[in-house]
Design a protein around this motif. Structure first.
Motif, PDB file in Angstrom:
ATOM      1  N   TYR A   7       0.802  -1.209   0.000  1.00 54.76           N
ATOM      2  CA  TYR A   7       0.000   0.000   0.000  1.00 54.76           C
ATOM      3  C   TYR A   7       0.842   1.269   0.000  1.00 54.76           C
ATOM      4  O   TYR A   7       0.315   2.358  -0.059  1.00 54.76           O
ATOM      5  N   THR A   8       2.157   1.118   0.122  1.00 54.03           N
ATOM      6  CA  THR A   8       3.055   2.265   0.139  1.00 54.03           C
ATOM      7  C   THR A   8       4.186   2.030  -0.855  1.00 54.03           C
ATOM      8  O   THR A   8       4.355   0.926  -1.369  1.00 54.03           O
ATOM      9  N   SER A   9       4.974   3.069  -1.105  1.00 56.77           N
ATOM     10  CA  SER A   9       6.062   2.954  -2.065  1.00 56.77           C
ATOM     11  C   SER A   9       7.333   2.401  -1.452  1.00 56.77           C
ATOM     12  O   SER A   9       8.324   2.262  -2.134  1.00 56.77           O
ATOM     13  N   PHE A  10       7.330   2.071  -0.166  1.00 56.83           N
ATOM     14  CA  PHE A  10       8.569   1.648   0.473  1.00 56.83           C
ATOM     15  C   PHE A  10       8.494   0.308   1.187  1.00 56.83           C
ATOM     16  O   PHE A  10       9.503  -0.182   1.663  1.00 56.83           O
ATOM     17  N   ASP A  11       7.365  -0.349   1.263  1.00 59.05           N
ATOM     18  CA  ASP A  11       7.293  -1.565   2.065  1.00 59.05           C
ATOM     19  C   ASP A  11       7.700  -2.828   1.317  1.00 59.05           C
ATOM     20  O   ASP A  11       7.714  -3.897   1.887  1.00 59.05           O
ATOM     21  N   TYR A  12       8.101  -2.753   0.070  1.00 59.69           N
ATOM     22  CA  TYR A  12       8.530  -3.923  -0.670  1.00 59.69           C
ATOM     23  C   TYR A  12      10.049  -4.024  -0.772  1.00 59.69           C
ATOM     24  O   TYR A  12      10.577  -5.005  -1.247  1.00 59.69           O
ATOM     25  N   GLU A  13      10.788  -3.041  -0.319  1.00 60.14           N
ATOM     26  CA  GLU A  13      12.245  -3.049  -0.385  1.00 60.14           C
ATOM     27  C   GLU A  13      12.836  -3.390   0.979  1.00 60.14           C
ATOM     28  O   GLU A  13      12.230  -3.102   2.000  1.00 60.14           O
ATOM     29  N   PHE A  53      11.484  10.756  -9.159  1.00 57.41           N
ATOM     30  CA  PHE A  53      10.287  10.156  -9.734  1.00 57.41           C
ATOM     31  C   PHE A  53       9.078  10.949  -9.261  1.00 57.41           C
ATOM     32  O   PHE A  53       9.216  11.913  -8.516  1.00 57.41           O
ATOM     33  N   SER A  54       7.893  10.514  -9.650  1.00 57.24           N
ATOM     34  CA  SER A  54       6.691  11.263  -9.271  1.00 57.24           C
ATOM     35  C   SER A  54       6.473  11.270  -7.763  1.00 57.24           C
ATOM     36  O   SER A  54       5.926  12.209  -7.224  1.00 57.24           O
ATOM     37  N   ASN A  55       6.919  10.247  -7.054  1.00 55.43           N
ATOM     38  CA  ASN A  55       6.689  10.181  -5.613  1.00 55.43           C
ATOM     39  C   ASN A  55       7.976  10.023  -4.805  1.00 55.43           C
ATOM     40  O   ASN A  55       7.961  10.190  -3.604  1.00 55.43           O
ATOM     41  N   ILE A  56       9.094   9.673  -5.453  1.00 55.04           N
ATOM     42  CA  ILE A  56      10.326   9.362  -4.731  1.00 55.04           C
ATOM     43  C   ILE A  56      11.474  10.226  -5.244  1.00 55.04           C
ATOM     44  O   ILE A  56      11.687  10.322  -6.443  1.00 55.04           O
ATOM     45  N   GLN A  78       7.583  11.075  -1.016  1.00 50.66           N
ATOM     46  CA  GLN A  78       6.828  12.307  -0.824  1.00 50.66           C
ATOM     47  C   GLN A  78       5.396  12.074  -0.355  1.00 50.66           C
ATOM     48  O   GLN A  78       4.930  12.754   0.553  1.00 50.66           O
ATOM     49  N   GLN A  79       4.697  11.151  -0.960  1.00 47.45           N
ATOM     50  CA  GLN A  79       3.296  10.938  -0.601  1.00 47.45           C
ATOM     51  C   GLN A  79       3.141  10.512   0.850  1.00 47.45           C
ATOM     52  O   GLN A  79       2.245  10.955   1.549  1.00 47.45           O
ATOM     53  N   GLU A  80       4.062   9.657   1.313  1.00 51.31           N
ATOM     54  CA  GLU A  80       3.983   9.167   2.691  1.00 51.31           C
ATOM     55  C   GLU A  80       4.777  10.021   3.666  1.00 51.31           C
ATOM     56  O   GLU A  80       4.691   9.806   4.872  1.00 51.31           O
ATOM     57  N   SER A  81       5.593  10.955   3.177  1.00 58.41           N
ATOM     58  CA  SER A  81       6.486  11.775   4.009  1.00 58.41           C
ATOM     59  C   SER A  81       7.398  10.896   4.859  1.00 58.41           C
ATOM     60  O   SER A  81       7.554  11.093   6.064  1.00 58.41           O
TER      61      SER A  81
END
Length: 91
Positions: A7-13, A53-56, A78-81
């Motif tokens: 659900y976030t841009s960082f939880d898969y890394e 990128f658009s969010n990172i 950015q989206q999640e700060s």
């Protein structure tokens, strides 16, 4: 077996979320100043924006602790700060 949904841009890394002190100017530019990984504090000695990128935003940094410089890839989501850094830093 169930599937993990991201659900976030960082939880898969394999990354740490880290506290960062940063400055933001009127035009929206971000400058990371200090990073804490585990109990260690690092000053951002230098950086350049690797990708935006658009969010990172990826910052290729030299972190300073004492007289040592440690290369690191610091990412701002950015989206999640949220700031992240690869798990290999600080270990």
């Amino acid at each position: 077996m169930g599937t993990k949904v991201s659900y976030t841009s960082f939880d898969y890394e394999p990354v740490y979320t880290v506290p960062v002190i940063a400055s933001f100017d009127a035009e929206g530019h971000i400058k990371p100043l200090y990073v804490r990984v585990n109990e260690d504090r690092y000053k951002v000695f230098s950086y350049w924006v690797k990708n935006h990128f658009s969010n990172i935003i990826e910052f290729n940094c030299q972190l300073q602790k004492g007289d040592r410089l440690i290369p690191a890839l610091l990412k701002y989501h950015q989206q999640e700060s949220v700031w992240t850094i690869p798990r290999c830093v600080g270990r």
